[in-house]
Each structure stands twice: as structure tokens, then as C-alpha cells.
Design an enzyme around this catalytic site. Structure first.
Site, PDB file in Angstrom:
ATOM      1  N   ARG A 118       0.806  -1.229   0.000  1.00 36.13           N
ATOM      2  CA  ARG A 118       0.000   0.000   0.000  1.00 36.13           C
ATOM      3  C   ARG A 118       0.840   1.281   0.000  1.00 36.13           C
ATOM      4  O   ARG A 118       0.371   2.347   0.415  1.00 36.13           O
ATOM      5  CB  ARG A 118      -0.969   0.033   1.184  1.00 36.13           C
ATOM      6  CG  ARG A 118      -1.962  -1.109   1.176  1.00 36.13           C
ATOM      7  CD  ARG A 118      -3.136  -0.815   2.095  1.00 36.13           C
ATOM      8  NE  ARG A 118      -4.061  -1.923   2.098  1.00 36.13           N
ATOM      9  CZ  ARG A 118      -3.996  -2.940   2.941  1.00 36.13           C
ATOM     10  NH1 ARG A 118      -3.063  -2.959   3.866  1.00 36.13           N
ATOM     11  NH2 ARG A 118      -4.863  -3.922   2.879  1.00 36.13           N
ATOM     12  N   LYS A 140       3.297  11.444 -11.488  1.00 38.16           N
ATOM     13  CA  LYS A 140       2.460  10.572 -12.327  1.00 38.16           C
ATOM     14  C   LYS A 140       3.166   9.237 -12.497  1.00 38.16           C
ATOM     15  O   LYS A 140       4.318   9.194 -12.967  1.00 38.16           O
ATOM     16  CB  LYS A 140       2.210  11.214 -13.697  1.00 38.16           C
ATOM     17  CG  LYS A 140       1.109  12.242 -13.678  1.00 38.16           C
ATOM     18  CD  LYS A 140       0.697  12.648 -15.086  1.00 38.16           C
ATOM     19  CE  LYS A 140      -0.418  13.674 -15.042  1.00 38.16           C
ATOM     20  NZ  LYS A 140      -0.787  14.179 -16.384  1.00 38.16           N
ATOM     21  N   GLU A 182       9.607  18.683 -24.715  1.00 37.58           N
ATOM     22  CA  GLU A 182       8.838  18.879 -23.474  1.00 37.58           C
ATOM     23  C   GLU A 182       9.321  20.138 -22.730  1.00 37.58           C
ATOM     24  O   GLU A 182       8.527  20.798 -22.057  1.00 37.58           O
ATOM     25  CB  GLU A 182       8.946  17.655 -22.558  1.00 37.58           C
ATOM     26  CG  GLU A 182       8.238  16.399 -23.074  1.00 37.58           C
ATOM     27  CD  GLU A 182       6.721  16.402 -22.846  1.00 37.58           C
ATOM     28  OE1 GLU A 182       6.160  17.435 -22.441  1.00 37.58           O
ATOM     29  OE2 GLU A 182       6.100  15.347 -23.113  1.00 37.58           O
ATOM     30  N   LYS A 224       7.558  23.078 -13.968  1.00 37.42           N
ATOM     31  CA  LYS A 224       6.674  21.951 -13.664  1.00 37.42           C
ATOM     32  C   LYS A 224       6.243  22.007 -12.192  1.00 37.42           C
ATOM     33  O   LYS A 224       5.067  21.780 -11.879  1.00 37.42           O
ATOM     34  CB  LYS A 224       7.363  20.622 -13.987  1.00 37.42           C
ATOM     35  CG  LYS A 224       6.436  19.453 -13.716  1.00 37.42           C
ATOM     36  CD  LYS A 224       6.420  18.394 -14.753  1.00 37.42           C
ATOM     37  CE  LYS A 224       5.292  17.411 -14.502  1.00 37.42           C
ATOM     38  NZ  LYS A 224       5.417  16.185 -15.223  1.00 37.42           N
ATOM     39  N   GLU A 234      -4.308  17.047 -11.378  1.00 33.64           N
ATOM     40  CA  GLU A 234      -4.876  17.448 -12.668  1.00 33.64           C
ATOM     41  C   GLU A 234      -6.392  17.653 -12.610  1.00 33.64           C
ATOM     42  O   GLU A 234      -7.138  17.088 -13.394  1.00 33.64           O
ATOM     43  CB  GLU A 234      -4.489  16.436 -13.760  1.00 33.64           C
ATOM     44  CG  GLU A 234      -4.523  17.072 -15.146  1.00 33.64           C
ATOM     45  CD  GLU A 234      -3.857  16.231 -16.215  1.00 33.64           C
ATOM     46  OE1 GLU A 234      -2.732  15.763 -16.008  1.00 33.64           O
ATOM     47  OE2 GLU A 234      -4.485  16.054 -17.257  1.00 33.64           O
ATOM     48  N   ARG A 238      -3.124  21.751 -14.134  1.00 33.44           N
ATOM     49  CA  ARG A 238      -2.105  20.817 -14.624  1.00 33.44           C
ATOM     50  C   ARG A 238      -2.368  20.386 -16.071  1.00 33.44           C
ATOM     51  O   ARG A 238      -1.447  19.980 -16.773  1.00 33.44           O
ATOM     52  CB  ARG A 238      -2.007  19.599 -13.696  1.00 33.44           C
ATOM     53  CG  ARG A 238      -0.817  18.696 -14.042  1.00 33.44           C
ATOM     54  CD  ARG A 238      -0.495  17.692 -12.960  1.00 33.44           C
ATOM     55  NE  ARG A 238       0.601  16.829 -13.379  1.00 33.44           N
ATOM     56  CZ  ARG A 238       1.291  16.055 -12.582  1.00 33.44           C
ATOM     57  NH1 ARG A 238       1.028  16.029 -11.292  1.00 33.44           N
ATOM     58  NH2 ARG A 238       2.271  15.300 -13.038  1.00 33.44           N
ATOM     59  N   ASN A 242      -0.460  19.450 -20.941  1.00 34.79           N
ATOM     60  CA  ASN A 242      -0.822  18.625 -22.097  1.00 34.79           C
ATOM     61  C   ASN A 242      -0.811  19.435 -23.390  1.00 34.79           C
ATOM     62  O   ASN A 242      -1.316  18.961 -24.411  1.00 34.79           O
ATOM     63  CB  ASN A 242      -2.199  17.982 -21.891  1.00 34.79           C
ATOM     64  CG  ASN A 242      -2.180  17.055 -20.693  1.00 34.79           C
ATOM     65  OD1 ASN A 242      -1.204  16.367 -20.452  1.00 34.79           O
ATOM     66  ND2 ASN A 242      -3.260  17.073 -19.920  1.00 34.79           N
ATOM     67  N   HIS A 245      -0.190  17.688 -26.522  1.00 34.63           N
ATOM     68  CA  HIS A 245      -0.336  16.253 -26.264  1.00 34.63           C
ATOM     69  C   HIS A 245      -1.625  15.665 -26.831  1.00 34.63           C
ATOM     70  O   HIS A 245      -1.655  14.498 -27.179  1.00 34.63           O
ATOM     71  CB  HIS A 245      -0.265  15.966 -24.760  1.00 34.63           C
ATOM     72  CG  HIS A 245       1.130  16.073 -24.208  1.00 34.63           C
ATOM     73  ND1 HIS A 245       1.869  17.220 -24.275  1.00 34.63           N
ATOM     74  CD2 HIS A 245       1.916  15.150 -23.585  1.00 34.63           C
ATOM     75  CE1 HIS A 245       3.048  17.023 -23.704  1.00 34.63           C
ATOM     76  NE2 HIS A 245       3.110  15.778 -23.279  1.00 34.63           N
ATOM     77  N   HIS A 249      -0.645  12.720 -28.829  1.00 34.34           N
ATOM     78  CA  HIS A 249      -0.962  11.336 -28.428  1.00 34.34           C
ATOM     79  C   HIS A 249      -1.643  10.592 -29.561  1.00 34.34           C
ATOM     80  O   HIS A 249      -1.390   9.397 -29.774  1.00 34.34           O
ATOM     81  CB  HIS A 249      -1.889  11.330 -27.210  1.00 34.34           C
ATOM     82  CG  HIS A 249      -1.150  11.413 -25.912  1.00 34.34           C
ATOM     83  ND1 HIS A 249      -1.726  11.918 -24.776  1.00 34.34           N
ATOM     84  CD2 HIS A 249       0.106  11.048 -25.569  1.00 34.34           C
ATOM     85  CE1 HIS A 249      -0.850  11.886 -23.786  1.00 34.34           C
ATOM     86  NE2 HIS A 249       0.273  11.360 -24.235  1.00 34.34           N
ATOM     87  N   HIS A 261       7.873   9.785 -27.920  1.00 37.80           N
ATOM     88  CA  HIS A 261       6.810  10.618 -27.339  1.00 37.80           C
ATOM     89  C   HIS A 261       7.085  12.113 -27.598  1.00 37.80           C
ATOM     90  O   HIS A 261       6.211  12.846 -28.074  1.00 37.80           O
ATOM     91  CB  HIS A 261       6.705  10.325 -25.843  1.00 37.80           C
ATOM     92  CG  HIS A 261       5.759  11.226 -25.124  1.00 37.80           C
ATOM     93  ND1 HIS A 261       4.398  11.168 -25.292  1.00 37.80           N
ATOM     94  CD2 HIS A 261       5.985  12.248 -24.248  1.00 37.80           C
ATOM     95  CE1 HIS A 261       3.824  12.093 -24.551  1.00 37.80           C
ATOM     96  NE2 HIS A 261       4.760  12.757 -23.903  1.00 37.80           N
TER      97      HIS A 261
HETATM   98  N1  GLY Z   1       3.544  15.165 -18.330  1.00 34.37           N
HETATM   99  C1  GLY Z   1       2.425  15.901 -17.934  1.00 34.37           C
HETATM  100  C2  GLY Z   1       2.191  15.890 -16.456  1.00 34.37           C
HETATM  101  O1  GLY Z   1       3.029  15.413 -15.710  1.00 34.37           O
HETATM  102  O2  GLY Z   1       1.186  16.342 -16.015  1.00 34.37           O
END
Ligand code: GLY
Length: 356
Positions: A118, A140, A182, A224, A234, A238, A242, A245, A249, A261
Site C-alpha cells: 500500500r 504521475k 517537453e 513543472k 490534474e 495541470r 498537455n 499532447h 498522443h 513521445h
Molecule cells: N507530463 C504531464 C504531467 O506530468 O502532467
């Protein structure tokens, strides 16, 4: 040496930016792990695993787990192998995982840390530019599932991120460029002076001049952290990360992940910039200038897919809610704009631009 702090509501942690591993021992020691498991892949382990193991061994007993490199191994069955190793080596709730590698290693190790018993501690040591400027920061974690990228995962923050920018010297330039995409993204959405830095220092950045690349990494991490601090999970802001993206994507999936990517993000950012031009937010000259920034870094800015296929694919993105497209674009360089009422014709025009 640079130290940046990420401060989410539940956790604050440092990002160290160094040019060697000399400060790693002190950085990890304060997390007081009972045992350490270093997780890496077959590309990165031969380069740094022994060195990292030697540095960390005086802190706690160290075991290692190396899995086959590549996005195609980023799935739940590979994670089963992780858990087996942790159980075999009797990792307990006070143990720490160390993710040594690029984005795939970081995302998977983070997910294993979030779920084993956990949740146990984990430490990011990203060794690709993409991981250093983006994926290792912000928590993430996850795996792909049945061809759906990052479909299963968790927000789970590390104890610390340790970046040794000298590790970039072993990367092929294509991988560096993918990471630069990025980093340039932050310039477009929130930091115009950073965008200008890429234009003024292009050659130095591309040749990995230490001052320039360290600045790119540090400023990306600051951008960031600025976003993640305000919206860890998000729920709103956040989403601006994107930028490029939603289009990218779709391109990445339709090419069956044969492009990197960051390369797909570059193509997607050109679509998002064209979209801004369509909304009269930026001029034609600005569009061409910013597209050139990417092109000059040797990033792709066009693809040979059909516009309709990209458009349809965009609706299958996991970030599309209730069948509605949310286009992240800009109202000026360095100033993001989230359009939740995108018109099909404008989106298709943007897609036609990158397929022209
Ligand atoms: N790569 C986008 C984020 O971490 O939200």
C-alpha cells in the site's frame, strides 16, 4: 548544483540537479530506508547500476531488479516481476525503491512503490532528458494497458529526484531532442523568456553545453513544480502540461509508438500553435517562428497520417471527458489558454496543417 522544491498539499520534496553522483549518498541517507531496491532496465543498468549500488550500500542493504528496456514492457505483467523481487528480498514498509533510468523505469517503479504494501518510499534518478525535464517530477506513475498509454496508475510523489545531467552524454541526439520538446513546451505555455532562451542558445543546448543544458533542466523543473504545486492531481491547471499532447498522443498511437513521445509532442505543439493562429491569438509570423524553433532542434513538425484518423483518435484519448475535446493552446507566447468549446472545423484545420 541546483535544488528545487516541489510542494504539493501532502508532500514536499527536493529535486537536485548535479553533474555527478557525488551528493547522492547524502540525499538518500536522510530518507532512512530499511532496505533499498534499485530498479533499472537493460539499457541503463550496464551504465550506472554498479556505481549507484556502491554509493547506496553503506545506507542500507541493496538489491537490484533489471527488466527488459522498452515501452512494450510497460505493462502490469512486468510489475509482477517487480513484486516477486521485492518479496524475495523481504522489502518492508520502510524500504525504498530507486528508479534508475528513463520515463518507463520511473513510471513503473513509481507505480510499484505506490502499490507494494500500500505504498513505500521511492526515489527518482532520471537518466534521459525527457525524464529529467518532465516525467520524474510531479508524481504521475503507471503502466500501459491493452495498448492504452498510462491507463492504469496513481499519483504518487517520490521522496526526491536526483538528476545527474552528465548522464545525457551517453544519449543519442534523437532522445535529447525528444526531451527538448517537453522543455520548450513550458516556454510556450508559461515562460516566454525561457522560450527565448532556446532561440538564443540553440547550438549550445543541442551540443549539451553544461551551463545551457543545466539551465534547461532547472527551469523546466521550476515550471513543472509551479504547476504541480497548484494542481497535483490534474483537476484544472495541470492540464496545461498537455499542450501539444492531445494532437500528439493521437499521432503517437496511430504510428503505433514508432516515433518517440517527445517527437509526437513536437508535431502536436505545431497543431496547437496553428490552432492559436486560427483563433487570431498569434500571427502567421509567430507561428512560423515557433515552428522553426522545433525544426531547428531537429524535431519533426509534420506527419503523413490522414487528418480524419487523427481527429477520430483524439476522442479516444483518456483525457477526453464526455466526448468533448479540450484544446490546450496559447493566447500569446508564454501564456496558455484552455479552450473547452473547440469547433470541429478549427481543430481539423490545425490537423490539416500538420499533415500538409
Ligand atoms: N507530463 C504531464 C504531467 O506530468 O502532467
Amino acid at each position: 548544483m541546483d535544488k528545487i522544491t516541489v510542494s504539493t498539499p501532502n508532500k514536499s520534496y527536493p529535486i537536485y540537479i548535479e553533474r555527478d553522483f557525488d551528493s547522492l549518498y547524502e540525499a538518500v541517507k536522510v530518507t532512512a530506508p530499511s532496505k533499498i531496491c534499485i530498479v533499472s532496465d537493460t539499457n541503463v543498468a550496464p551504465l550506472y547500476l554498479e556505481e549507484i549500488k556502491k554509493i547506496l550500500s553503506p545506507i542500507a542493504p541493496v538489491c537490484t531488479h533489471v527488466f527488459p528496456a522498452g515501452e512494450s514492457n510497460k505493462h502490469i505483467d512486468t510489475i509482477k516481476g517487480f513484486y516477486e523481487c521485492f518479496i524475495e528480498n523481504k522489502l518492508d514498509r520502510k524500504s525504498a525503491l530507486v528508479a534508475l533510468g528513463g520515463g518507463v523505469v520511473g513510471d513503473m517503479t513509481g507505480f510499484a512503490a505506490a502499490t507494494y504494501m500500500r505504498g513505500i518510499k521511492f526515489i527518482q534518478i532520471p537518466t534521459t532528458l525527457l525524464a529529467q525535464v518532465d516525467s520524474s517530477v510531479g508524481g504521475k506513475t503507471g503502466v500501459d494497458f491493452n495498448g492504452n498509454k498510462n491507463m492504469v496508475g496513481a499519483f504518487y510523489q517520490p521522496e526526491l529526484v536526483y538528476i545527474n545531467s552528465a548522464t545525457l552524454n551517453t544519449l543519442e541526439y534523437r532522445q535529447v531532442a525528444a526531451g527538448l520538446a517537453e522543455a520548450i513546451k513550458y516556454g510556450f505555455i508559461i515562460d516566454k523568456p525561457f522560450l527565448d532562451f532556446f532561440i538564443t542558445n540553440r547550438e549550445k543546448i543541442m551540443s549539451l553545453d553544461s551551463f545551457s543544458i543545466d539551465y534547461v533542466i532547472a527551469q523546466s523543473c521550476r515550471c513543472k513544480a509551479f504547476v504541480v504545486d497548484q494542481d497535483e492531481k490534474e483537476q484544472g491547471l495541470r492540464a496545461i502540461l498537455n499542450f501539444g499532447h492531445t494532437f500528439g498522443h493521437a499521432v503517437e498511437t496511430l504510428y503505433d509508438f514508432t516515433l518517440l513521445h517527445g517527437e509526437c509532442v513536437a508535431i502536436g505543439m505545431v497543431a496547437a500553435l496553428y490552432y492559436a493562429y486560427k483563433l487570431k491569438a498569434i500571427s502567421k509570423e509567430a507561428l512560423e517562428k515557433y515552428e522553426r524553433v522545433l525544426l531547428d532542434m531537429k524535431l519533426p513538425v509534420r506527419c503523413d497520417l490522414s487528418p480524419e484518423s487523427i481527429y477520430e483518435q483524439m476522442f479516444l484519448d483518456k483525457k477526453t471527458t464526455s466526448g468533448k475535446l479540450k484544446i490546450i493552446t496559447i493566447k500569446a507566447a508564454g501564456s496558455y489558454f484552455i479552450d473547452t468549446t473547440a469547433k470541429e472545423e478549427d481543430v481539423l484545420d490545425a490537423i490539416r496543417y500538420i499533415t500538409s
